[in-house]
Write an enzyme that holds these catalytic residues in place. Structure first.
Site, short mmCIF file in Angstrom:
data_model
loop_
_atom_site.label_atom_id
_atom_site.label_comp_id
_atom_site.label_asym_id
_atom_site.label_seq_id
_atom_site.Cartn_x
_atom_site.Cartn_y
_atom_site.Cartn_z
N GLU A 71 0.82 -1.22 0.00
CA GLU A 71 0.00 0.00 0.00
C GLU A 71 0.85 1.27 0.00
OE1 GLU A 71 -3.89 -1.90 2.32
OE2 GLU A 71 -2.54 -0.56 3.40
N GLU A 75 -7.02 -7.59 -0.96
CA GLU A 75 -7.45 -7.46 0.44
C GLU A 75 -8.85 -6.85 0.49
OE1 GLU A 75 -5.02 -5.28 3.16
OE2 GLU A 75 -3.14 -6.04 2.34
#
Length: 673
Positions: free
Chosen positions: A153, A312
């Site tokens: 991320e 995710e």
């Protein structure tokens, strides 16, 4: 060419982040047994493991990871192997404290969380390359390896650092980008407020200043910070390509517009082998499934329409919002399969087993604290079976009806200091237009303003404050060639340097819209205006008005009150073979629906009034066939018309005429022919 699908994975991806280092090895056997029960096909491993893999400088311990990958391989589970460069070890920061990032206010962050990284720091870059090389040399041809997962991320929670290393790097970036200090002065308009520079060495990052910082400098620093993170990704990617050929490399994006505003995903999408995304519901009282669909559509668009992967999301509640409600029964499956409908070749979670310690111990997982005698676990097993039943759709592509233009650089510029109104929010307009298209049952592609738009009958521009001349020419050509364009207010105002386009607003959109805007007139908090049509119909609006002067455009709606009373509020301009609409105020939901209804008629998009609200219908097509996904987000059973008979993949039943979709359920039909 690098592979663009996970190596060795022949079904859809189903699984999650697996962090076995949080548990005794005695638990691992139980984990793989449960993975088989749930139908897990792939897990992400090693993302936060640098301190375990390299417990002291230059001393490595791979034994536990060797045993883990062998165990997963023996149990038929593929591995998305992380490079752990998002969290360097404590020993690294003790040796190199200057690798910790510094805020614009001059405060240096401390170790103790995650992603506290100065991406310009040479020591960090060297250490990240070294651990990546070690992993690639050891596991590059491991039979369990499906793909590489670099970092984690990027941009969350820190993207920009303002330290002296970054200042020097920024000057080098400016030299490469502009060549000379004179070119920088011109781009930033430094003649204003006496900010002119005589040498690039005089330039620092946009640190804390007593008033608004130079907007051109601030915008370029966002570009620089994004490019610097991307440089580091590319360095790791290239190491992995060299040492582990044939294995795709990715990093997990966060394209949901509310969750990461520091990354230009159009640029990043060109660098990864597979686009992957993390998505978490923002439970603020709105219809969360609409934002979910929007994030999935945006991710697919970043992937150029190709299949991507949801790497995710959550089985139930998250842990980082002020209030973290659980998902309702069946919501996990609806969320997961909506992503699949909109292009994901799987559905993965954070994480496999719920943590007992640390900051995310209340974040839901596939195996919750309560174990297998829980609703979440039963739903995980059911979802695993459903994902397996859909494996034949792997590699197919989602079909879109319309395009929405989005540009991260424009969003960055819009959010700088001293804009005309703090109440105008580019993301809010994108959300609002998307929701209206969603409710009209139109599937959306997002597109860059300079992209080829010729295949879309309708293109919507919800808020494009920054627009290049090339983008303006692109939209004009699109309309001249028969397209239908809808543009919202405060678009086409500045160029790529945040300089107002020469002449009247809206700059490069003047000709295609057939109008100019004499003056912007934002409204005060709580202030509203009415707009009326020639039939006397009335719609409400707020936040923004403009003094619009038609120069070829016809007036469709007129301001009934306020400073702009009697002036055009919504216009329509015929140009060549197409039509361009302009809305100069913030219409509510009814107004947007009416506007997009008129535009859809111009675009010859047939209404889909036979589909119930909050029942979304999306198609994926490919060599294996055409698949219709119907997702019922309501509490009532629904009927969805079918254009052809087919087989429903989740139940195995034949479907003809009208497909029954029970309340809260998902149905997927492989259409005959």
């Amino acid at each position: 060419m690098p592979e663009t699908t996970p190596r060795g994975l022949t079904r859809l991806a189903f699984g999650g982040d697996y962090n076995p280092e949080q548990w005794p090895e005695s638990v691992w056997q139980e984990d793989v047994r449960l993975m088989r029960e749930a139908g897990v096909t792939m897990v992400s491993v090693g993302i936060f493991s640098w301190a375990l893999l390299e417990p002291s400088p230059g001393r490595h311990d791979f034994g536990w990871l060797d045993r883990l990958l062998d165990l997963l391989h023996d149990n038929g589970v593929r591995v998305d192997l992380g490079t752990p460069t998002v969290v360097p070890p404590a020993w690294f920061y003790r040796a190199h404290p200057e690798a910790l990032p510094v805020t614009a206010e001059g405060v240096r962050y401390e170790f103790g969380s995650r992603a506290a990284i100065c991406h310009s720091n040479a020591d960090y870059r060297a250490a990240a390359a070294a651990i990546t090389t070690k992993l690639a040399e050891r596991y590059g041809d491991h039979p369990a390896l499906a793909m590489w997962h670099v970092h984690n991320e990027y941009g969350v929670p820190v993207s920009a650092c303002y330290c002296d290393s970054c200042a020097a790097h920024f000057r080098r970036w400016l030299a490469t980008t502009y060549g000379t200090v004179d070119a920088v002065n011109e781009a930033w308009g430094t003649a204003f407020w006496g900010q002119r520079y005589a040498d690039l060495d005089q330039i620092n990052p946009p640190r804390l200043t007593p008033a608004a910082v130079n907007p051109g400098q601030a915008l370029d620093y966002k570009r620089f910070a994004d490019a610097t993170m991307r440089e580091n990704f590319v360095t790791e990617r290239d190491i992995l390509h060299r040492l582990s050929p044939g294995v795709p490399v990715t990093t997990n994006f966060m394209t949901a517009l509310s969750q990461c505003d520091s990354v230009d995903y159009w640029a990043w999408g060109r660098e990864v082998d597979i686009v992957t995304n993390d998505h978490y519901l923002i439970t603020d009282g709105r219809r969360t499934h609409v934002n979910l669909a929007m994030a999935a559509d945006l991710t697919r668009s970043v992937a150029g329409g190709a299949p991507w992967l949801l790497l995710e999301h959550s089985t139930s509640g998250v842990n980082w919002q002020p209030r973290n409600p659980a998902k309702a029964p069946g919501q996990m499956a609806r969320n997961s399969l909506t992503h699949v409908a909109r292009g994901s070749d799987g559905a993965m979670f954070f994480q496999w087993r719920q943590s007992r310690r640390g900051a995310e111990k209340f974040h839901s997982a596939m195996v919750p604290h309560g174990g297998t005698d829980t609703r979440v676990w039963r739903e995980v097993v059911e979802l695993g079976a459903a994902v397996d039943a859909l494996s034949e759709i792997r590699g197919t592509r989602t079909e879109a009806d319309v395009a929405v233009l989005w540009d991260w650089h424009s969003w960055w510029a819009q959010n700088l200091d001293w804009r005309p109104s703090v109440d105008h929010d580019a993301r809010e307009r994108a959300d609002a237009f998307y929701e209206t298209l969603y409710d009209r049952h139109l599937t959306v592609d997002f597109a860059h303003p300079e992209a080829d738009l010729s295949r879309y009958p309708l293109v919507v521009v919800p808020a494009l404050y920054l627009m290049t001349e090339a983008a303006g020419r692109n939209l004009k050509a699109y309309v001249e060639n028969g397209g239908t364009l809808v543009v919202s207010y405060f678009s086409g105002i500045v160029d790529e340097h945040d300089a107002v386009h020469e002449g009247a607003y809206p700059g490069p959109l003047r000709d295609v819209l057939g109008l100019t805007v004499e003056e912007l007139s934002p409204l005060l908090p709580g202030e509203r205006v009415s707009v009326t049509g020639p039939d006397g119909s009335e719609l409400g609006a707020d936040v923004w008005t403009e003094f619009v002067v038609p120069r070829g455009a016809e007036t469709v709606l007129t301001y009934a009150d306020g400073l702009t009373a009697g002036r055009p509020a919504v216009t329509r301009n015929r140009l060549g073979e197409g039509t361009a609409w302009y809305v100069s105020t913030r219409l509510g939901a009814d107004g947007l629906d009416a506007l997009l209804g008129w535009a859809a008629e111009d675009a010859r998009l047939a209404p889909r009034a036979d589909l119930p609200r909050d029942v979304e219908v999306v198609r994926r097509t490919g060599e294996s066939g055409t698949y219709l996904f119907a997702v019922n987000h309501t509490g009532s059973d629904a009927k969805v018309p079918l254009e052809a008979d087919g087989t429903e993949l989740l139940t195995g039943e034949r479907a003809a005429g009208r497909l029954a979709v029970p309340a809260g359920a998902v149905r997927v039909v492989r259409l005959d022919g």
